[in-house]
Structures are given as structure tokens and as C-alpha cells.
Design a protein around this motif. Sequence first.
Motif, PDB file in Angstrom:
ATOM      1  N   TRP A 128       4.594  -0.265 -13.994  1.00  0.00           N
ATOM      2  CA  TRP A 128       3.021  -0.672 -14.311  1.00  0.00           C
ATOM      3  C   TRP A 128       1.860   0.107 -13.429  1.00  0.00           C
ATOM      4  N   ASN A 129       2.491   0.972 -12.517  1.00  0.00           N
ATOM      5  CA  ASN A 129       1.789   1.979 -11.812  1.00  0.00           C
ATOM      6  C   ASN A 129       0.842   1.363 -10.810  1.00  0.00           C
ATOM      7  N   CYS A 130       1.569   0.143 -10.135  1.00  0.00           N
ATOM      8  CA  CYS A 130       1.205  -0.845  -9.141  1.00  0.00           C
ATOM      9  C   CYS A 130       1.887  -0.520  -7.901  1.00  0.00           C
ATOM     10  N   LEU A 131       2.466   0.253  -7.595  1.00  0.00           N
ATOM     11  CA  LEU A 131       3.213   0.323  -6.207  1.00  0.00           C
ATOM     12  C   LEU A 131       2.087   1.047  -5.272  1.00  0.00           C
ATOM     13  N   PRO A 132       2.443   0.495  -3.822  1.00  0.00           N
ATOM     14  CA  PRO A 132       1.433   0.759  -2.648  1.00  0.00           C
ATOM     15  C   PRO A 132       1.355   2.485  -2.858  1.00  0.00           C
ATOM     16  N   SER A 133      -0.088   2.681  -2.709  1.00  0.00           N
ATOM     17  CA  SER A 133      -0.256   4.243  -2.775  1.00  0.00           C
ATOM     18  C   SER A 133      -0.486   4.722  -1.386  1.00  0.00           C
ATOM     19  N   SER A 134      -0.358   4.149  -0.313  1.00  0.00           N
ATOM     20  CA  SER A 134      -0.697   4.640   1.022  1.00  0.00           C
ATOM     21  C   SER A 134       0.833   4.736   1.815  1.00  0.00           C
TER      22      SER A 134
END
Length: 134
Positions: A128-134
Motif C-alpha cells: 500500500w506504499n505506507c511504510l515509514p519513509s524516514s
Amino acid sequence: MIRCVGGIVHDPAGRLLLVRRANAPGKGLWSVPGGRVEPGETDSAAVTRELREETGLSVTVGTLAGMVVRPAPTGFFEIYDYRCQVIHGQLTAGDDAADAAWVDAAIFATLQRDGALTDGLAAALSDWNCLPSS
């Protein structure tokens, strides 16, 4: 099927909000906050209630990120996860949460490696492209 909801929340730094489950199923494992939809309750109202109960945060419920089906003690949980944004509040674990935290990509990867995430969470969030981005 037992209808459930979850809230996928990222902070401005891209960290993901996770709670450690205090009760079965998934006791001791980390997941997005959420739970069962009560009779007569909308998904949006259930997400808002569950986030407030488990994290102390008030949120605006956005679009559906995705849906998964997971085994339940009797039948299956049908879990609808929604993207949310924090309106206000201070993060504190409550209700069914033993702990609550903003998790960056490195900590998320460690939790995944150590088997500390609920079954299928990492794959669903990735899809869902919802992983943490930092």
C-alpha cells in the motif's frame, strides 16, 4: 467475518505510528492501531474511536489504504486500514495497547527482522506504499 479497522498514521518526519498489542490476538506484537467495528458504527467512527482509545490521538480519517483478511479465534477478521492524519493529542498507550511509538524505517526493519510485527503487516504496508519513509 468480523469487521475491523486500522489507522495508518505518519508524522511529518515520515515515521509510522505503531502500538504493541496488550491482548490477543497478537499480544506483544506491534501493529497499526485499530480494532473491531461496533454494531451501527461506521468505519470512520471506529477508526477515530480506536485511535483515541489506543494512542490518545485525535485523527482525521482519510482514504482506504487497503484490506486484509486474518484468522480469528472463530472465523476471520476482515480489516480495513485507512490513512489518517493527527489533529491533536499527545501519544500515550492506552486501552488495548501495551505501548505506542512513532517508528522510523530502521526501527521498523528491526521489528520485522525480530518477528515483532503482527503477521503480514510489513507486506501489506509495503503493498500500500505506507511504510515509514524516514
